[in-house]
Scaffold this active site. Sequence first.
Site, short mmCIF file in Angstrom:
data_model
loop_
_atom_site.label_atom_id
_atom_site.label_comp_id
_atom_site.label_asym_id
_atom_site.label_seq_id
_atom_site.Cartn_x
_atom_site.Cartn_y
_atom_site.Cartn_z
N ARG A 66 -19.45 56.73 45.38
CA ARG A 66 -19.09 57.48 46.43
C ARG A 66 -19.57 57.51 47.82
O ARG A 66 -19.74 58.53 48.71
CB ARG A 66 -19.39 59.11 45.92
CG ARG A 66 -18.77 59.57 44.56
CD ARG A 66 -18.38 60.87 44.52
NE ARG A 66 -17.89 61.26 43.29
CZ ARG A 66 -18.29 61.61 42.16
NH1 ARG A 66 -19.73 61.75 42.09
NH2 ARG A 66 -17.84 61.89 41.06
N LYS B 117 -13.22 53.11 60.72
CA LYS B 117 -12.07 52.93 59.92
C LYS B 117 -12.26 51.86 59.12
O LYS B 117 -12.63 50.65 59.28
CB LYS B 117 -10.80 53.05 60.78
CG LYS B 117 -10.39 53.92 61.71
CD LYS B 117 -9.11 54.11 62.28
CE LYS B 117 -8.48 55.27 62.88
NZ LYS B 117 -7.41 55.00 63.61
N GLU C 211 -6.34 43.29 72.11
CA GLU C 211 -7.32 44.54 71.77
C GLU C 211 -8.16 44.70 73.06
O GLU C 211 -8.40 45.99 73.44
CB GLU C 211 -7.95 44.29 70.47
CG GLU C 211 -7.10 44.20 69.14
CD GLU C 211 -6.60 45.73 68.78
OE1 GLU C 211 -6.60 46.79 69.58
OE2 GLU C 211 -5.91 45.88 67.65
N LYS D 7 -14.74 52.22 73.37
CA LYS D 7 -14.36 53.03 71.88
C LYS D 7 -15.43 53.54 71.52
O LYS D 7 -15.15 54.75 70.97
CB LYS D 7 -14.28 51.69 70.95
CG LYS D 7 -13.94 52.11 69.64
CD LYS D 7 -13.08 51.06 68.91
CE LYS D 7 -12.93 51.86 67.60
NZ LYS D 7 -11.80 50.75 66.50
N GLU E 274 -9.83 61.39 64.22
CA GLU E 274 -8.50 61.06 64.75
C GLU E 274 -7.70 62.52 64.58
O GLU E 274 -6.70 62.43 63.82
CB GLU E 274 -7.72 59.98 64.21
CG GLU E 274 -6.73 59.34 65.08
CD GLU E 274 -5.97 58.15 64.76
OE1 GLU E 274 -6.82 57.11 64.65
OE2 GLU E 274 -4.87 58.16 64.19
N ARG F 206 -8.96 59.75 69.98
CA ARG F 206 -8.79 58.68 69.03
C ARG F 206 -7.34 58.07 68.72
O ARG F 206 -7.20 56.74 68.84
CB ARG F 206 -9.49 58.70 67.85
CG ARG F 206 -9.81 57.29 67.01
CD ARG F 206 -10.79 57.34 66.04
NE ARG F 206 -11.15 55.89 65.44
CZ ARG F 206 -11.94 55.64 64.65
NH1 ARG F 206 -13.01 56.36 64.47
NH2 ARG F 206 -12.12 54.49 64.39
N ASN G 240 -4.76 53.78 69.28
CA ASN G 240 -3.26 53.00 68.54
C ASN G 240 -2.20 52.68 69.36
O ASN G 240 -1.35 52.48 69.14
CB ASN G 240 -2.96 54.20 67.64
CG ASN G 240 -3.13 54.10 66.31
OD1 ASN G 240 -2.49 53.48 65.49
ND2 ASN G 240 -4.46 54.25 65.87
N HIS H 257 0.41 50.33 68.67
CA HIS H 257 0.21 49.90 67.01
C HIS H 257 1.24 50.51 66.05
O HIS H 257 1.70 49.90 65.24
CB HIS H 257 -1.31 50.61 66.73
CG HIS H 257 -2.45 49.69 66.96
ND1 HIS H 257 -2.62 49.44 68.23
CD2 HIS H 257 -3.34 49.02 66.07
CE1 HIS H 257 -3.81 48.77 68.35
NE2 HIS H 257 -4.34 48.42 67.03
N HIS I 55 2.18 47.81 63.69
CA HIS I 55 1.95 47.96 62.01
C HIS I 55 3.59 47.78 61.73
O HIS I 55 3.72 47.09 60.13
CB HIS I 55 1.70 49.34 61.78
CG HIS I 55 0.25 49.35 62.28
ND1 HIS I 55 -0.55 50.76 62.03
CD2 HIS I 55 -0.88 48.58 62.43
CE1 HIS I 55 -2.03 50.34 62.34
NE2 HIS I 55 -1.94 49.32 62.51
N HIS J 174 -2.51 40.24 63.52
CA HIS J 174 -2.63 41.68 63.94
C HIS J 174 -2.57 41.79 65.70
O HIS J 174 -1.61 42.48 66.14
CB HIS J 174 -3.71 42.42 63.44
CG HIS J 174 -3.98 43.88 63.82
ND1 HIS J 174 -3.19 44.93 63.78
CD2 HIS J 174 -4.85 44.36 64.61
CE1 HIS J 174 -3.32 45.98 64.22
NE2 HIS J 174 -4.59 45.61 64.88
N1 GLY Z 1 -8.50 50.67 65.95
C1 GLY Z 1 -8.08 51.95 66.11
C2 GLY Z 1 -9.13 52.76 65.77
O1 GLY Z 1 -10.42 52.49 65.67
O2 GLY Z 1 -9.01 54.04 65.93
#
Ligand code: GLY
Length: 370
Positions: A121, A143, A185, A227, A237, A243, A247, A250, A254, A268
């Site tokens: 956990r 993430k 990025e 960031k 998010e 946050r 994206n 993205h 994706h 990516h």
């Molecule tokens: N790569 C996007 C984020 O970390 O929110």
Amino acid sequence: MRQVEVALGERSYPILIESGLISRAGAQLHPYARGGRLVVLSDENVWRHHGSTMSEALAQDGIEAVRILVPAGEGSKSWAVLGDLLEKLLALGLSRSDPILAFGGGMIGDLGGLAAALLKRGCGLVQVPTTLLAQVDSSVGGKTAVNMAGGKNLVGAFHQPGLVLIDPDVLGTLPDRELRAGYAEVVKYGLIADADFFCWCEMNGFALLEGDAAARLHAIETSVRAKATIVAEDEREAAGGRRALLNFGHSFAHALEAEAGYSGSLLHGEAVAAGMALAMRLSVAEGLCPDEDAMRVAGHLRVMGLPTSIPGQDPQRLLARMRQDKKNASGRISLILSRGIGQAFQTDAVSEERLLSFLQHEVSGGRSVA
Ligand code: GLY
């Protein structure tokens, strides 16, 4: 040494950035190595290039590196590899107080991060990113995920590391294609909220790709500062939070990566470059953004050797993929669009009909990739 703090109360952590840091990593990692050993998750390519540097750095501080290697590539970011990894970690007798050291690119960080979130956990995590993409984005912010047949990063958890160590020197062994993909990025941070940084990218992108140490350091520090600020404001998010802006590009990316089957035919960062150019063009088509901004972004991505579209797609399939996006709510597709360079925002105001017509125009035919 440059230091950036991710301010999350009791889960705050430092990002340390310094040339040659991996060869001195033992000193930073000593507090994490209980019982004189540290489990290091890496991939075969990273270990071939940098494994001995990491092992020797740990050994200098009396730490044994217990390495677990997975095959390189996005294909390892899978439920099957995650299950196998968890069994190996349990067999090693890891306890909650033993961290996993994720030593590699985005795949290793996401896979190791999710294993750390799930094991008993939740156990500790240290990120030592070795690609530009992981250094400027995926190693920061907690993430973690694996890919599923239904789409990219659809199963995961938020699990913050306790420490991120960034050594720009490791980029020296990164294949040119991966360096360029990671650079997408970097550009993203300029496009989201920092028009001056986008100008800096236009002026210094080539130097960065060619190995200029000062340019690399500046790009990495600026990106992780941006960031860290956003993650501190909106760690998970939240709906309407900042946050989601990370994206940018993205939603398209994706979907394109899923269509490419996570095969290595589309990295990516390449998908993100195409996705950002598409997001700019959709913003123009929606009357939100000046055409010259979209052209300037596409022009910069193109000269940096990145794609600005991935033609030959089935627009209906892409749309179906985009319906799976994690940002969507109340049955509407949520997108990050732009009012101009440095002015990204989230919206669900683009109808599926308009999005489909845009995709039909932009990616179904023979539009040039470059
Ligand atoms: N790569 C996007 C984020 O970390 O929110």
